[in-house]
Design an enzyme around this catalytic site. Structure first.
Site: not given
Ligand code: AP5
Length: 219
Positions: A13, A88, A127, A160, A171
């Site tokens: 996203k 969300r 990431r 992160r 998540r």
């Protein structure tokens, strides 16, 4: 053009939002980035949100709605926007619908990134981000020129905290329980468009542009 980007963590996203924002001169509001900015600045909201985010839980609807309504209200009316990571929950989706109705500024579409779990795990484990600017890299798919170093600022890239494997699994569960019902919510309103989130960025971008043309959002 006013759109919501919907999809699980790691669907791409944020990556696609940055491309679309430049291409079509849109405002880009990413709830995760805004919340992380509050945490960094030590605001009241940041203090409340910090441990929730690190655990991979959702920040409360009341706090997120209030934050996003003031962000959306600050966008000049003639400018379109991308909402990335918001809404969300069904509660957030209903509140947003009500807010945009009052503003007479309804959504044009919701892009739903359909992405497999295997791809998500690979993307999130690889990431790396610049902690100051939020610029996102991937150790294989989008590596920086020098390993571990941001191309723009020379700062060291970090992973992160919520990209730790255990937290990613949580998540994903939160996404399935809380966010996936929005697919049905937006389908019923005729706004939902599914796109193949597993595709590489250069493959997926033309598909999104074709969709905008088909919906007469661009000429
Ligand atoms: P947030 O920061 O929004 O996290 P998220 O939704 O889990 O999304 P991500 O940022 O992990 O993924 P993305 O889809 O943007 O993927 P990206 O483009 O980076 O939210 C964090 C937390 O904040 C939440 O857990 C919650 O606590 C809180 N929060 C946020 N919004 C909230 C809300 N509305 N209500 C309550 N709480 C909220 O890509 C991932 C990686 O893959 C990158 O390395 C990228 O380089 C690579 N990549 C991306 N696309 C591709 C591609 N097509 N091909 C190859 N590699 C790719």
């Amino acid at each position: 053009m006013k759109m919501v980007l919907l999809g699980p963590p790691g669907a791409g996203k944020g990556t696609h939002a940055k491309v679309l924002k430049e291409k079509y001169d849109l405002a880009h509001l990413a709830t995760g980035d805004i919340l992380r900015r509050h945490i960094k600045q030590g605001t009241g909201l940041g203090v409340k949100a910090r441990s929730t985010i690190e655990k991979g839980e959702l920040v409360s609807d009341i706090l997120v709605n209030e934050m996003m309504f003031s962000e959306i209200a600050a966008i000049p009316r003639e400018k379109g926007f991308i909402l990335d990571g918001y809404p969300r929950t069904l509660g957030q989706a209903e509140a947003l619908e009500e807010f945009l109705k009052k503003e007479q500024n309804p959504l044009d579409l919701v892009l739903n990134f359909e992405t497999s779990e295997k791809v998500i795990i690979d993307r999130l484990s690889g990431r790396r981000v610049n902690p100051s600017t939020g610029r996102v890299y991937h150790i294989r798919n989008m590596p920086p020129r020098r390993e571990g170093i941001c191309d723009d600022s020379g700062e060291a890239l970090i992973q992160r905290k919520d990209d730790a494997p255990e937290t990613v699994r949580h998540r994903l569960k939160v996404y399935t329980d809380e966010t996936s019902p929005l697919i049905d919510f937006y389908q019923k309103r005729g706004l939902l468009q599914n796109i193949p989130g597993d595709f590489d960025v250069p493959e997926l971008q033309p598909i999104i542009v074709k969709l905008f043309e088909k919906l007469s959002l661009i000429s």
